[in-house]
Write a protein that holds these residues in place. Structure first.
Motif, PDB file in Angstrom:
ATOM      1  N   PRO A 252       8.460  -1.301   5.029  1.00  0.00           N
ATOM      2  CA  PRO A 252       7.238  -0.547   5.382  1.00  0.00           C
ATOM      3  C   PRO A 252       7.488   0.955   5.460  1.00  0.00           C
ATOM      4  CG  PRO A 252       7.993  -1.886   7.244  1.00  0.00           C
ATOM      5  CD  PRO A 252       8.818  -2.281   6.069  1.00  0.00           C
ATOM      6  N   GLN A 253       8.688   1.338   5.855  1.00  0.00           N
ATOM      7  CA  GLN A 253       8.971   2.778   5.903  1.00  0.00           C
ATOM      8  C   GLN A 253       8.868   3.405   4.522  1.00  0.00           C
ATOM      9  OE1 GLN A 253      12.750   3.291   7.936  1.00  0.00           O
ATOM     10  NE2 GLN A 253      11.952   2.324   9.771  1.00  0.00           N
TER      11      GLN A 253
ATOM     12  N   ALA B  82       6.865   2.542   2.216  1.00  0.00           N
ATOM     13  CA  ALA B  82       5.445   2.753   1.958  1.00  0.00           C
ATOM     14  C   ALA B  82       4.978   4.036   2.651  1.00  0.00           C
ATOM     15  CB  ALA B  82       4.636   1.550   2.446  1.00  0.00           C
TER      16      ALA B  82
ATOM     17  N   GLY C 218       5.298  -4.656   4.658  1.00  0.00           N
ATOM     18  CA  GLY C 218       5.516  -3.480   3.813  1.00  0.00           C
ATOM     19  C   GLY C 218       4.767  -3.580   2.499  1.00  0.00           C
TER      20      GLY C 218
ATOM     21  N   MET D 255       3.809  -4.228  12.524  1.00  0.00           N
ATOM     22  CA  MET D 255       5.114  -3.786  11.998  1.00  0.00           C
ATOM     23  C   MET D 255       4.921  -3.035  10.685  1.00  0.00           C
ATOM     24  SD  MET D 255       6.990  -7.192  10.520  1.00  0.00           S
ATOM     25  CE  MET D 255       7.104  -8.066  12.064  1.00  0.00           C
ATOM     26  N   GLY D 256       3.815  -3.309  10.020  1.00  0.00           N
ATOM     27  CA  GLY D 256       3.529  -2.616   8.768  1.00  0.00           C
ATOM     28  C   GLY D 256       3.089  -1.191   9.004  1.00  0.00           C
TER      29      GLY D 256
ATOM     30  N   GLY E  90       5.665   0.868  10.711  1.00  0.00           N
ATOM     31  CA  GLY E  90       6.713   1.199   9.740  1.00  0.00           C
ATOM     32  C   GLY E  90       6.287   2.317   8.808  1.00  0.00           C
ATOM     33  N   ILE E  91       5.050   2.264   8.354  1.00  0.00           N
ATOM     34  CA  ILE E  91       4.531   3.351   7.510  1.00  0.00           C
ATOM     35  C   ILE E  91       4.558   4.662   8.284  1.00  0.00           C
ATOM     36  CG2 ILE E  91       2.381   4.303   6.601  1.00  0.00           C
ATOM     37  CD1 ILE E  91       1.996   2.187   4.921  1.00  0.00           C
ATOM     38  N   ALA E  92       4.134   4.605   9.543  1.00  0.00           N
ATOM     39  CA  ALA E  92       4.117   5.824  10.355  1.00  0.00           C
ATOM     40  C   ALA E  92       5.529   6.383  10.502  1.00  0.00           C
ATOM     41  CB  ALA E  92       3.499   5.531  11.725  1.00  0.00           C
ATOM     42  N   VAL E  93       6.489   5.511  10.765  1.00  0.00           N
ATOM     43  CA  VAL E  93       7.875   5.969  10.910  1.00  0.00           C
ATOM     44  C   VAL E  93       8.368   6.557   9.586  1.00  0.00           C
ATOM     45  CG1 VAL E  93      10.251   5.193  11.275  1.00  0.00           C
ATOM     46  CG2 VAL E  93       8.441   4.409  12.795  1.00  0.00           C
ATOM     47  N   GLY E  94       8.090   5.874   8.491  1.00  0.00           N
ATOM     48  CA  GLY E  94       8.522   6.381   7.181  1.00  0.00           C
ATOM     49  C   GLY E  94       7.897   7.726   6.870  1.00  0.00           C
ATOM     50  N   ALA E  95       6.610   7.860   7.163  1.00  0.00           N
ATOM     51  CA  ALA E  95       5.926   9.129   6.890  1.00  0.00           C
ATOM     52  C   ALA E  95       6.504  10.239   7.765  1.00  0.00           C
ATOM     53  CB  ALA E  95       4.429   8.972   7.129  1.00  0.00           C
TER      54      ALA E  95
ATOM     55  N   LEU F 207       9.610  10.324   8.934  1.00  0.00           N
ATOM     56  CA  LEU F 207      10.949  10.625   8.394  1.00  0.00           C
ATOM     57  C   LEU F 207      10.832  11.494   7.150  1.00  0.00           C
ATOM     58  CD1 LEU F 207      12.667   7.103   8.716  1.00  0.00           C
ATOM     59  CD2 LEU F 207      12.994   9.084  10.200  1.00  0.00           C
TER      60      LEU F 207
ATOM     61  N   GLN G 184      10.539  -1.114  14.949  1.00  0.00           N
ATOM     62  CA  GLN G 184      10.276   0.163  14.294  1.00  0.00           C
ATOM     63  C   GLN G 184      10.285   1.307  15.315  1.00  0.00           C
ATOM     64  OE1 GLN G 184      10.095   0.994  11.155  1.00  0.00           O
ATOM     65  NE2 GLN G 184       9.840  -0.935  10.079  1.00  0.00           N
TER      66      GLN G 184
END
Lengths: 438, 369
Positions: free
Chosen positions: A191-192, A194, A228, B98-99, B102-107, B109, B130
């Motif tokens: 998911p990260q 994404a 994800g 978790m999706g 997870g996107i928020a964490v990735g964005a 980062l 996450q």
């Protein structure tokens, strides 16, 4: 329905299902689903009972298979591919043994997956954001990370640019090389990725980059995988998911990991363009990931590539795989389905490689690795005070200051006089001086 | 299980909602009698204003979560943001904590500043890896290479009649994790100033709101109404000064503590009320100073007693020089140590209210070491 039209045009493996061709009965409201009068169950994304096909260009002996359109690569590029592939087992041989000697705590080899990793790396642009699982050191090396950085990370010494010696070996990270820090819990990177791709889409000067996300077929059982892919497809963003299906999640064979048709069968479930590729054929991986990347950028959407390979090595240094698989099985795979041999034979057929070049390469790589290892082994650890840095950005909270001051006080009191501390302090850059002199 | 005994032995309590409404009509106006301009704002509007102002200020800030855009948020905290900022910055997601966490964490980062709304923090447990393992630790693990400036926000703690799986306070869970900042605001001013600070903070911030406070109006000073109003994370606020006993509370328990202080005042007892505002970093200095003045400490929280915020404060106080100033044992007033029951009479018994705080304060005052 532009998306559906474009998908069916561009994806050769999705055949229209003949049994659904009963347009006369119309379609469901709010759906494109054609109405049929007979109960029809299905359990295959190919529309037949065939498994999803695997894309391959070279056979096991490096000969192009019938109908193969090889990517146009020149000798220099082919050599670069091969040298990067060969570098991995050479590094693995040394670091695996270094771990066995107790000099580092942990290591993970990439034996058998060289073509998947290097082929993918070569297909990506060097500024595509990579979110790896842990076995993708080859991507970093392709991008010029260098052996010294690899060694420094594995030894956790003061030259470690990945994380100041704070992470387990092979948990690399390098913003300079657009490689995100490895996270030990499986599949969090999916998911990260994404989210990273969403950020790329929102950043004007990054509109030509994708996020590339690696994971194993075992990690694809985690909820994060499904979350994800779902999120990447509903909040569209350019991300290429690369599943390394190497047959084993530690000891669990893929036959126990899933009952369906591998990881690729899940892509269409999320509306994601998907391809399965022979992960031991570096040219097929290169071609598939290049096309996946192009589609991802073109459509601004996720694409899934499943690379079928075989983990020749143990899962990690904490694993002995001969407890759950026969040594002969591994030996057979090494012999009949070896990604290095396959590409070497192809290069030889083109007149780009020979036994001498092989000898020269192997001895050069071994020497390079040993040199980097010897350097890293003698380096001190990061400054002791780094224990307390980078927990928070901005102003440092009192509890961090308090801990640092506490350690400084203890060092002042016992650092010189208590044998175990005196010995241990020698291993740190500055020997803890920066703390005790404050 | 002193807290459970106390709770079940406590006198019959009225529903929290009625306490809140009486609070609204009586207590607040007096607390802020000195407010200079007559402005009031609900907690919901304060949170909304904080997000809007920060989204105007910084293009990198965006909101995502279930129903935050078209539906304006399950509790309408993101009302109007979609119309103002469009779909790119107010993003509805599928129901996958978790999706989207997870996107928020990735964005984050990758350089954006996401605000990730959980419908409630009870559901954030499906995304806790996450939050804890990725958001909380990546800056450290990457050797300071990669910050993760994300805000996780949503209602936390017990609401009314939503039973065990919707009624938990996670302050102590997140408060355990180095690398996270944890905020538990009470008033509209708290919410605006702290959420704006959280969004600007370079670290991941867990922002714990309270559903029952969303509709409560609080006076807002001119300062608090301004676009640049920030409150420091890690600093508590003394809401009411006193010399006889210290109440430390966060979120909705600040309301009950202030009410308890009012009741005690009628008997000549001067209670000092500290609104913690932040759980991590914990402003232990403000508590220590107060304890040195009042010599008595009562910690009030809506969470479970074991390993809670109150346990941590108690431990830090008795480990410090403030211990020598204590004239009575530290008291914790907490939720009962049972999964929150649904039935209204049982639910009432499971959480502290004003009368219980008064009772425990008196016990503290009439005892000595």
């Amino acid at each position: 329905m532009f998306r559906r039209a474009s998908r069916s045009l561009r994806t050769p493996f999705l055949h229209p299902r003949a049994s659904f061709a009963t347009r006369a009965l119309g379609r469901l409201p709010n759906s494109q689903s054609p109405i049929v009068s007979q109960p029809h169950f299905f359990n295959s994304v190919t529309g037949s009972n065939e498994q999803i096909p695997a894309f391959r260009l070279l056979d096991g002996t490096g000969v192009p298979i019938e109908g193969a359109d090889l990517p146009e690569i020149d000798e220099a590029f082919a050599r670069k591919l091969y040298e990067n592939m060969q570098l991995l087992p050479n590094l693995d041989n040394i670091l695996y043994n270094v771990q066995r000697q107790g000099k580092i705590s942990f290591y993970m080899t990439a034996y058998g997956e060289e073509a998947t990793i290097v082929g993918s790396a070569a297909a990506l642009e060097d500024n595509d954001e990579v979110l790896g699982q842990y076995r993708e050191m080859g991507v970093l090396l392709w991008r010029g990370f260098g052996l010294d950085n690899v060694m420094a990370q594995c030894f956790g010494n003061h030259e470690d640019t990945s994380g100041k010696g704070r992470q387990m070996p092979v948990h690399f990270g390098s913003p300079k090389h657009h490689f995100h820090t490895i996270s030990s819990p499986l599949a969090t990177q999916i998911p990260q990725a994404a989210g990273v791709a969403y950020a790329l889409r929102r950043t004007p000067d990054r509109s030509n980059s994708v996020a590339a996300c690696f994971f194993g077929e075992g990690a694809a059982s985690e909820g994060d995988f499904h979350a994800g892919l779902l999120l990447a497809s509903t909040i569209p963003s350019p991300v290429v998911f690369i599943a390394r299906n190497n047959g084993f999640a530690i000891s669990t064979p893929s036959s126990e990991q899933y009952y369906g048709d591998g990881i690729a069968s899940r892509g269409p479930g999320y509306g994601i363009d998907t391809i399965r590729v022979d992960g031991n054929d570096v040219l097929a991986v290169l071609t598939a990931v290049r096309e996946a990347r192009a589609r991802s950028l073109d459509q601004g959407r996720a694409v899934l590539v499943e690379c079928m390979s075989y983990r020749v090595g143990h899962h990690s240094t904490s694993d002995d795989s001969f407890a759950y698989r026969a040594r002969s099985e591994v030996d057979d795979r090494k012999r009949i389905d070896n990604p290095l041999v396959r590409f070497r034979l192809y290069m030889e057929s083109r007149g780009w490689w020979n036994a001498e070049a092989e000898e020269e390469l192997k001895s050069r790589l071994k020497a390079d690795v040993l040199k980097a290892f010897k350097h890293a082994e003698t380096q001190s650890r990061c400054e002791l005070s780094e224990l307390f840095t980078d927990i928070y950005g901005g102003e440092e909270p009192w509890n961090i200051k308090e801990q640092r001051e506490d350690l400084a006080r203890l060092l002042k009191k016992y650092g010189e006089d208590w044998e175990p501390w005196r010995v241990e302090l020698q291993k740190f850059k500055n020997k803890g001086q920066e703390l005790s002199t404050k | 299980m002193a807290s459970l005994t106390r709770l079940t032995a406590s006198v019959q309590k009225s529903r929290s909602a009625s306490l809140l409404s009486s609070y609204r009509s009586l207590r607040l106006v007096r607390t802020y009698a000195t407010a200079d301009n007559g402005h009031t704002m609900t907690v919901r509007d304060a949170l909304n204003a904080a997000m809007e102002e920060e989204m105007i200020r910084d293009e990198k800030v965006y909101v995502m979560g279930e129903e935050v855009a078209r539906y304006n948020g399950a509790y309408k905290v993101t009302k109007g943001l979609l119309d103002k900022f469009g779909e790119k910055r107010v993003v509805d997601t599928p129901i996958t904590e978790m999706g989207f966490a997870g996107i928020a964490v990735g964005a984050a980062l990758a350089g954006l500043r996401p605000i990730c709304e959980f419908m409630t923090f009870n559901f954030a447990m499906q995304a806790i890896d996450q939050i804890v393992n990725s958001a909380g630790k990546t800056y450290y693990m990457s050797g300071g290479n990669v910050p993760c400036p994300v805000v996780f926000r949503g209602p936390n703690g017990a609401a009314l009649g939503v039973a065990a799986q919707h009624s938990q306070d996670y302050a102590s869970w997140y408060g355990q994790v180095p690398g996270l900042k944890v905020v538990s605001p009470w008033s509209a001013e708290d919410c605006k100033g702290l959420l704006k600070s959280a969004i600007r903070d370079p670290n991941p911030v867990v922002f714990l709101e309270n559903e029952m406070l969303y509709g409560v109006s609080f006076p807002m000073s001119s300062e608090a109404m301004s676009d640049n109003f920030l409150l420091p994370i890690g600093k508590a606020k003394v809401e009411r000064e006193g010399s006889d006993v210290t109440f430390v509370a966060h979120s909705k328990m600040v309301t009950h503590s202030l009410e308890a202080a009012d009741i005690l005042a009628k008997e000549g007892i001067k209670a000092e009320v500290i609104n913690l505002r932040s759980i991590r970093p914990l402003d232990i200095d403000t508590i220590k100073s107060s304890v040195k003045k009042t010599n008595r400490l009562v910690i009030v929280e809506g969470g479970f007693p074991a390993f809670g915020v109150g346990s941590e404060i108690c431990a830090q106080i008795i480990e410090s020089e403030a211990f020598d100033y204590l004239d009575a044992p530290v008291e914790r007033v907490t939720g009962a140590d049972v999964p929150t029951p649904y039935a209204a009479n049982l639910e009432d018994l499971a959480f502290p209210d004003t009368n219980l705080i008064v009772k425990v304060a008196k016990r503290s005052l009439y005892r000595t070491n």
